[in-house]
Scaffold this active site. Structure first.
Site, PDB file in Angstrom:
ATOM      1  N   TRP A 106       0.833  -1.209   0.000  1.00  0.00           N
ATOM      2  CA  TRP A 106       0.000   0.000   0.000  1.00  0.00           C
ATOM      3  C   TRP A 106       0.863   1.254   0.000  1.00  0.00           C
ATOM      4  CZ3 TRP A 106      -4.361  -1.250  -1.815  1.00  0.00           C
ATOM      5  CH2 TRP A 106      -4.927  -2.491  -1.514  1.00  0.00           C
ATOM      6  N   ASP A 177      -1.451   6.941   6.377  1.00  0.00           N
ATOM      7  CA  ASP A 177      -2.526   6.073   5.897  1.00  0.00           C
ATOM      8  C   ASP A 177      -2.861   5.107   7.027  1.00  0.00           C
ATOM      9  OD1 ASP A 177      -4.232   4.225   4.844  1.00  0.00           O
ATOM     10  OD2 ASP A 177      -2.925   3.611   3.186  1.00  0.00           O
ATOM     11  N   LYS A 201     -12.660  -1.009   7.639  1.00  0.00           N
ATOM     12  CA  LYS A 201     -12.058  -1.964   8.568  1.00  0.00           C
ATOM     13  C   LYS A 201     -12.456  -1.653  10.013  1.00  0.00           C
ATOM     14  CE  LYS A 201      -8.410  -2.181   5.186  1.00  0.00           C
ATOM     15  NZ  LYS A 201      -8.596  -3.416   4.426  1.00  0.00           N
TER      16      LYS A 201
END
Lengths: 366, 366
Positions: A106, A177, A201
């Protein structure tokens, strides 16, 4: 109305499990919000009813995370993927350099989008050891004058997590992030220039992105940037510039109320630490049958990644676990093995069930 | 479980009313999808269960609209507002010109974003008459070689709608913002290069955007455009490049199934025409007490805008209507008066109730 509904243990990496009381309230009110006569799926985003939900969620984010004055809380769309572009479009001036801490797939994707806008300097990386750790803070080599430093606090694929924040050069904003570990424990927002998180999430459902941004960073953006991509657009209109993801914000509001009612982020930390410790203890106590991917000091509380002696055993493990009501345990293809995602809403009983299954499986197969 | 729930008539301009059977099914299955043991709010977007929903919705769009081969159906985020930027970023080459048909506030916003990317030529406009009509097709003056022509098929604020498509120069793709009238009647997709629509009026909930794009337009985009903003990114991965708005796609799937089961787009057209005709007949038959904003040949089937003799009467009308269970009738501030949004899912009984209320109000106040 749902007590007789069969629910399994959902170890999915995301979208992921929500608190059952949140699901039950959303279900109860889905056809018509009490006293409103319309579904939350149908109400105008300009209505007083929705303003109370949206501003309520914003206030709850501030309360829960202790967001100091001088920050905006924004509800956006497009997930972390759109943030990979919005961060440099807003914060990286033409000709500037941004420093990226490379801790997995990511963070690599984030850096790739930034490189379309300006220069990217990889200040530290654990790529050489298959992203099995968070690089030591002391290992970072900053560029001369970075526009910001970008980190990924939790790495879902590799199962690593920062337990100590990096320290950028003085005055350089830290951008995080936090998609996969936001609000898993207390956070000192004042250490960050910007925090972003896809909501699916720990916060809400897919389709909502939370952004917490320091006000002085709102004015860096070029005038001709796309209007939706400017943080200032949404800050000015308090997330109501255009139609926001109404239902995602509603679910966020319910999740935050639930978190506040269960001890806030301190409570979340206690529960998450206990769940993670139980699972890592099971791995470490297996005499090498289960082998963790992440180095011990970089272990994630959210995604526990481990291998078995053979791929054949790993396949059998995943299949038998699924049959036993433990779903979503297959690891990401780039690491292989097992990944147990145990986000905020994942119950301790589910971890206990997995630990018991692991012991039983080892007895039978080991 | 919802039969005793009190629901009012929701004339909101969007987010807007959904079919009651859709709400009831979503409610029934919200805590756990049958046979899955997880909520649709929690399932992985990489699961077989979600693939069936997502690809099923894609197939239903194709079936319902008769989408020919050579088009992609995409499920995105960011609403029409992000499309205002994505369209020029993908279709307008540096130095190129795009032609915009100016029919209201939304088309002006779309043109403003395009002007950040290239040149914009306003090929026709009804601004001089307060956007009370759709410009005649013959009135358009095209630029020498437009990259595309952009239209807004229905204008929520002013209550106008195209009932005949514009005819761009040969070979120039027509791009349509169909956010507020998509699937209100049959559509000849082959006439368009690209159709986009925020889902929160006729399709699903806020937070989902439908895009139908002709394949030859996917390759115009510059390599260094933000990855999320390239249509090709999502076409390649069948809307699963990153986590899509799962619940919005699920609701879309239910809505499309409902449309298919109730006569498809022909059925929608019959219902919408009848509802609109009833309401316009009430306006035209009021002896001038109610005055429509839109010229008769440009009247929208989705948003019916009209004025009363005084602003004071308009305020009283909105208040008394609300008390009578007719909510969301206040017109947009730029037109004033009344706006009745009667999208696909709005029931004919609701129109009958409004028509009866209008007659009664006129008797008392006229």
């Amino acid at each position: 109305m749902s007590t007789s509904v069969h629910r399994i243990h959902n170890f999915s990496a995301g979208p992921a499990i929500l608190p059952l009381p949140v699901l039950e309230q959303a279900q109860r009110d889905l056809v018509a919000l009490p006293g409103v006569g319309m579904s939350v799926l149908e109400i105008s985003h300009r209505s007083k009813v929705f303003e109370a939900i949206c501003y309520g969620a914003e206030e709850n984010v501030k309360k829960l995370a202790g967001v100091p004055d001088g920050y905006h809380v924004l509800f956006l769309q497009g997930g972390a993927t759109l943030q990979f572009s919005m961060v440099p479009i807003n914060l990286l001036p033409a000709g500037g350099t941004a420093d990226y801490l490379e801790t997995g797939a990511w963070s690599e994707k984030a850096a790739k989008e930034a490189a379309k806008v300006g220069s990217v300097h990889v200040a530290a990386s654990s790529k050489a050891t298959q992203f099995d750790r968070i690089p030591a803070t002391s290992a970072a080599s900053w560029s001369a004058s970075p526009a910001y430093v970008h980190m990924t606090s939790n790495n879902t694929i590799f199962g690593t997590q920062y337990h100590q924040l990096p320290e950028p050069p003085a005055g350089v904003p830290l951008v995080n992030d936090a998609s996969s570990d936001i609000f898993c424990r207390p956070v000192d927002v004042s250490r960050f220039g910007l925090i972003y998180a896809g909501a699916q999430k720990n916060l809400s459902i897919a389709g909502l992105t939370l952004v917490i941004v320091r006000d002085d960073l709102l004015s860096r953006v070029a005038a001709n940037a796309p209007i939706y991509l400017k943080y200032s657009t949404h800050a000015k209109e308090r997330s109501l510039y255009n139609t926001p993801p109404v239902f995602g914000i509603y679910v966020l509001h319910l999740v935050l109320e639930h978190l506040l009612a269960t001890g806030g982020l301190d409570g979340a930390e206690r529960r998450n630490r206990r769940k993670a410790e139980k699972l890592y203890a099971a791995i470490d106590g297996s005499g090498g049958f289960y082998r963790g991917h992440a180095q011990p000091d970089s272990r994630s509380w959210m995604n526990v990644t481990y291998r078995l002696p053979t791929e054949e055993l790993e396949q059998r493990f995943v299949q038998e676990a699924k049959a036993a009501g433990l779903d979503g345990l297959k690891g990401h293809r780039s690491v292989g093995g097992i990944r147990a995602s145990i986000y905020n809403a994942f119950p301790e009983e589910g971890v206990d069930a997995l630990v018991a299954f692991m012991a039983d499986f080892q007895r039978r197969a080991g």
